[in-house]
Enzyme design. Structure first.
Site, PDB file in Angstrom:
ATOM      1  N   TYR A  82       3.462  -7.892   0.294  1.00  0.00           N
ATOM      2  CA  TYR A  82       2.156  -8.139  -0.700  1.00  0.00           C
ATOM      3  C   TYR A  82       1.213  -6.908  -0.227  1.00  0.00           C
ATOM      4  O   TYR A  82       0.328  -7.209  -0.912  1.00  0.00           O
ATOM      5  CB  TYR A  82       1.617  -9.465  -0.105  1.00  0.00           C
ATOM      6  CG  TYR A  82       2.414 -10.627  -0.088  1.00  0.00           C
ATOM      7  CD1 TYR A  82       3.476 -10.808  -0.995  1.00  0.00           C
ATOM      8  CD2 TYR A  82       2.129 -11.934   0.640  1.00  0.00           C
ATOM      9  CE1 TYR A  82       4.298 -11.931  -1.049  1.00  0.00           C
ATOM     10  CE2 TYR A  82       2.966 -12.937   0.449  1.00  0.00           C
ATOM     11  CZ  TYR A  82       3.939 -12.838  -0.311  1.00  0.00           C
ATOM     12  OH  TYR A  82       4.650 -14.102  -0.475  1.00  0.00           O
ATOM     13  N   HIS A  96      12.205 -11.765   3.779  1.00  0.00           N
ATOM     14  CA  HIS A  96      11.806 -12.214   2.411  1.00  0.00           C
ATOM     15  C   HIS A  96      12.672 -12.499   1.291  1.00  0.00           C
ATOM     16  O   HIS A  96      12.830 -13.459   0.607  1.00  0.00           O
ATOM     17  CB  HIS A  96      10.790 -10.905   2.214  1.00  0.00           C
ATOM     18  CG  HIS A  96       9.854 -11.470   0.855  1.00  0.00           C
ATOM     19  ND1 HIS A  96       8.624 -10.677   0.857  1.00  0.00           N
ATOM     20  CD2 HIS A  96       9.896 -12.383   0.088  1.00  0.00           C
ATOM     21  CE1 HIS A  96       7.846 -11.484  -0.248  1.00  0.00           C
ATOM     22  NE2 HIS A  96       8.604 -12.346  -0.425  1.00  0.00           N
TER      23      HIS A  96
END
Length: 304
Positions: free
Chosen positions: A49, A109
């Site tokens: 992010y 992730h």
């Protein structure tokens, strides 16, 4: 604790988290302060992010005691693919971003099969060293857990996937229940898409409780023992989402949602140019993969 679930290792995890994707800078500070005032005590970030520093600064600027906030982040799947990438070394940047000496939960992730064993080993190292209080994975399916199990010393404590009333993920849900893995739901409101917002069953249930459809979606996950991660920049919606914790769906309502297949869809759009994209990147032939030499070699242990 009423507002928490307990992970398999005894760590307490809040029943709802703030999603942080695509929220940066001063906006992160504003959102965090509003969320904290409402009652949130957990944030979900990710190296991918590129906003760990923003949220770390938001927490620091708020003056809130670090121990009051459950911080969760993820190893970047994009960086994992780079030759020479060192998970443990990269994690030091995460600690600096959050001005802390530990992270509450660290996840892989995405299941990059070529680096899965070594990345998980790095998470185990960080866990054993007390740098992280819990470790887990995101976007994994049963097949990925089977592969991970061939080399892991410590079982994942958390699985984060897309889950909402229009995408139940029943297989993953049952797998987590059977194996003591805490399930988390990203896109728990399906980014407000009309297929969910206009779902007749959810609309009917919302009217009965005097609440909104998003609150029903969140309450369904929470009542199922799943941690939702709604994201909003709006103060009123932050409160609305958090207040879903106090909505008690009936057994009939829970079962009706569980069995409903109306408007079943993924919130994450594939785009017409990538039909079946999400299924393809998740597919793995377990037997074929386990026969590869990667699991006949020594997995680097690394040092903290």
């Amino acid at each position: 604790m009423d507002g928490c679930y307990q992970l398999s290792n005894g760590v307490q995890i809040p029943k709802i988290m703030i999603g942080t994707y695509n929220i940066f800078g001063e906006e992160a500070k504003t959102v965090f302060l509003k969320a904290y005032e409402v009652g949130y005590r957990a944030v979900d970030c990710g190296r991918y992010y590129r906003n760990e520093g923003d949220w770390g600064e938001a927490i620091k600027a708020s003056g809130v005691d670090r121990k009051e906030i459950f911080i969760q982040t993820k190893v970047s799947h994009a960086d994992e693919k780079n030759e020479g990438f060192d998970v443990v070394k990269d994690f030091e940047a995460t600690l600096k971003h959050f001005s802390t000496d530990y992270i509450d939960c660290l996840l892989i992730h995405w299941p990059n099969l070529d680096t899965l064993a070594s990345t998980w080993r790095a998470l185990e190292i960080l866990y054993k060293a007390g740098k992280v209080r819990a470790i887990g994975v995101s976007n994994f399916r049963k097949e990925h857990f089977e592969i991970l199990g061939q080399s892991a010393e410590i079982a994942p404590m958390v699985l984060q996937i897309e889950r909402h009333p229009c995408r139940h993920q029943r297989g993953s849900y049952e797998y987590c229940k059977e194996n003591g893995i805490q399930l988390e739901a990203y896109q728990p409101i399906a980014v407000g898409r009309p297929e969910l917002m206009g779902n007749p069953l959810l609309v009917e249930i919302a009217k009965g409780h005097g609440c909104t459809v998003p609150q029903v979606a969140l309450a369904w996950n929470i009542a199922s023992g799943v941690v939702p991660l709604p994201r909003s920049r709006n103060a009123a919606r932050l409160k609305e989402n958090f207040d879903a914790m106090h909505i008690s769906l009936t057994q009939w309502e829970m079962e009706a949602i569980d069995h409903d297949r109306a408007h079943y869809f993924r919130a994450l759009r594939e785009g017409a140019e990538y039909p079946g994209y999400w299924d393809r990147i998740h597919y793995v032939d377990v037997e074929a993969y386990l026969s590869k030499s990667i699991f006949n070699e020594t997995v680097p242990r690394g040092r903290v």
